[in-house]
Every structure is written in structure tokens, then in C-alpha cells.
Design a protein around this motif. Structure first.
Motif, PDB file in Angstrom:
ATOM      1  N   ALA A 141       0.850  -1.195   0.000  1.00  0.00           N
ATOM      2  CA  ALA A 141       0.000   0.000   0.000  1.00  0.00           C
ATOM      3  C   ALA A 141       0.882   1.239   0.000  1.00  0.00           C
ATOM      4  O   ALA A 141       2.007   1.211   0.490  1.00  0.00           O
ATOM      5  N   GLN A 142       0.405   2.302  -0.555  1.00  0.00           N
ATOM      6  CA  GLN A 142       1.099   3.594  -0.581  1.00  0.00           C
ATOM      7  C   GLN A 142       2.528   3.475  -1.135  1.00  0.00           C
ATOM      8  O   GLN A 142       3.496   3.949  -0.549  1.00  0.00           O
ATOM      9  N   LYS A 143       2.635   2.842  -2.297  1.00  0.00           N
ATOM     10  CA  LYS A 143       3.944   2.661  -2.939  1.00  0.00           C
ATOM     11  C   LYS A 143       4.651   3.984  -3.207  1.00  0.00           C
ATOM     12  O   LYS A 143       5.871   4.046  -3.245  1.00  0.00           O
ATOM     13  N   GLU A 144       3.891   5.054  -3.370  1.00  0.00           N
ATOM     14  CA  GLU A 144       4.505   6.352  -3.673  1.00  0.00           C
ATOM     15  C   GLU A 144       5.424   6.816  -2.551  1.00  0.00           C
ATOM     16  O   GLU A 144       6.422   7.494  -2.790  1.00  0.00           O
ATOM     17  N   LEU A 145       5.122   6.442  -1.309  1.00  0.00           N
ATOM     18  CA  LEU A 145       5.986   6.840  -0.187  1.00  0.00           C
ATOM     19  C   LEU A 145       7.358   6.187  -0.297  1.00  0.00           C
ATOM     20  O   LEU A 145       8.389   6.835  -0.141  1.00  0.00           O
ATOM     21  N   THR A 146       7.363   4.899  -0.567  1.00  0.00           N
ATOM     22  CA  THR A 146       8.622   4.172  -0.717  1.00  0.00           C
ATOM     23  C   THR A 146       9.382   4.680  -1.933  1.00  0.00           C
ATOM     24  O   THR A 146      10.590   4.913  -1.876  1.00  0.00           O
ATOM     25  N   HIS A 147       8.679   4.870  -3.030  1.00  0.00           N
ATOM     26  CA  HIS A 147       9.309   5.351  -4.259  1.00  0.00           C
ATOM     27  C   HIS A 147       9.889   6.748  -4.056  1.00  0.00           C
ATOM     28  O   HIS A 147      11.037   7.017  -4.450  1.00  0.00           O
ATOM     29  N   ASN A 148       9.162   7.645  -3.429  1.00  0.00           N
ATOM     30  CA  ASN A 148       9.643   9.007  -3.197  1.00  0.00           C
ATOM     31  C   ASN A 148      10.844   9.025  -2.254  1.00  0.00           C
ATOM     32  O   ASN A 148      11.766   9.828  -2.428  1.00  0.00           O
ATOM     33  N   GLU A 149      10.849   8.165  -1.248  1.00  0.00           N
ATOM     34  CA  GLU A 149      11.996   8.086  -0.337  1.00  0.00           C
ATOM     35  C   GLU A 149      13.240   7.651  -1.090  1.00  0.00           C
ATOM     36  O   GLU A 149      14.322   8.209  -0.904  1.00  0.00           O
ATOM     37  N   ALA A 150      13.097   6.660  -1.968  1.00  0.00           N
ATOM     38  CA  ALA A 150      14.238   6.199  -2.767  1.00  0.00           C
ATOM     39  C   ALA A 150      14.736   7.311  -3.683  1.00  0.00           C
ATOM     40  O   ALA A 150      15.945   7.534  -3.797  1.00  0.00           O
TER      41      ALA A 150
END
Length: 150
Positions: A20-29
């Protein structure tokens, strides 16, 4: 977050299946990549975080880090709108320090600065052309951040 998948080299967060909320992980990377690719730091290594950093600015953390940098000795510290992010250095990493344009390398567990090289002087036979050529070479190497002229 102990179960978070990360990359082997820089511990960048990876997406998980059905996350869920893949954008958070992607943005952190992406934030960490932004700090590490062609890395430039404001200053460092220093122990105390700056009082008024701007988003995107990075510093090298010293051995005796204080405040928001406590427990992040030797890391690259990146200020974001969400606060501090840290990247652990790896052997061979090179950063440019903006205060003096020196290129520091992470080697044997420490940030290594270029060694100063003195301009040639002394001796019993003086060759002006050789000294001039060496002085120009030192100047150009210093301009590239490969050494500090002394």
C-alpha cells in the motif's frame, strides 16, 4: 519497518508486492538517489547540524554527531522538507565539498581529504621551466579537487 526491502549498496527502499502507498517508498528512494548521484556537500565532516538548512542541502556528519545527527556518524546527511535523511557511506564514495571544492573519498571507514602538495622550492640547481610546469600542474589538480596546493 524492519521488514522493509532495501537495495544492497545504498539501502534504498524497494517496493513490495501488493504494498500500500507505494509512492511513499518510491519518493523516499528518489530523495536518497538525489543526494547520492554526483554528490555535493555543503561542508564537513562536522558534528553539529546546521541551524537553518535548505531542502536538498547535504553535509558530511562528523565522528561525534550531536542533535538530529546523533547516531549517524560519518553519514551523508540530507535536509528535506520532512526532516533529516541519512545515507551510510560505502568504500570508494566520492563527494565534492562545496566550501573549498575538495573531493573527499570514503576509505577505511573515514572521509579522506586530498593531501596538500607544496610548490617546489629549494635545491642547488634551479630549473625555472620545470618549477613553472610543476606549479601549473599542482594548480590544475587543485582546481579539480584532486589535491590541495600548499
Amino acid at each position: 519497518m524492519t521488514d522493509m526491502l532495501i537495495t544492497a549498496r545504498h539501502a534504498l527502499p524497494l517496493l513490495a508486492v501488493a504494498q500500500a502507498q507505494k509512492e511513499l517508498t518510491h519518493n523516499e528512494a528518489l530523495t536518497l538517489i538525489d543526494a547520492l548521484v554526483h554528490s555535493a556537500v555543503e561542508a564537513g565532516p562536522i558534528n553539529d547540524p546546521p541551524s537553518d538548512p535548505a531542502p536538498g542541502q547535504c553535509w558530511l556528519v562528523g565522528d561525534n554527531a550531536t542533535g538530529g545527527w546523533h547516531d549517524h556518524a560519518k553519514a551523508i546527511a540530507l535536509w528535506t522538507v520532512g526532516g533529516w535523511r541519512f545515507a551510510a557511506p560505502r568504500a570508494g564514495m566520492i563527494v565534492t565539498r562545496l566550501t573549498d571544492r575538495a573531493r573527499l573519498r570514503f576509505d577505511d571507514g573515514a572521509w579522506v581529504e586530498p593531501r596538500p602538495i607544496a610548490v617546489p622550492s629549494g635545491g642547488s640547481t634551479i630549473d625555472a621551466e620545470a618549477r613553472s610546469a610543476l606549479a601549473k600542474l599542482i594548480l590544475h589538480l587543485a582546481a579539480q579537487g584532486l589535491l590541495i596546493s600548499g
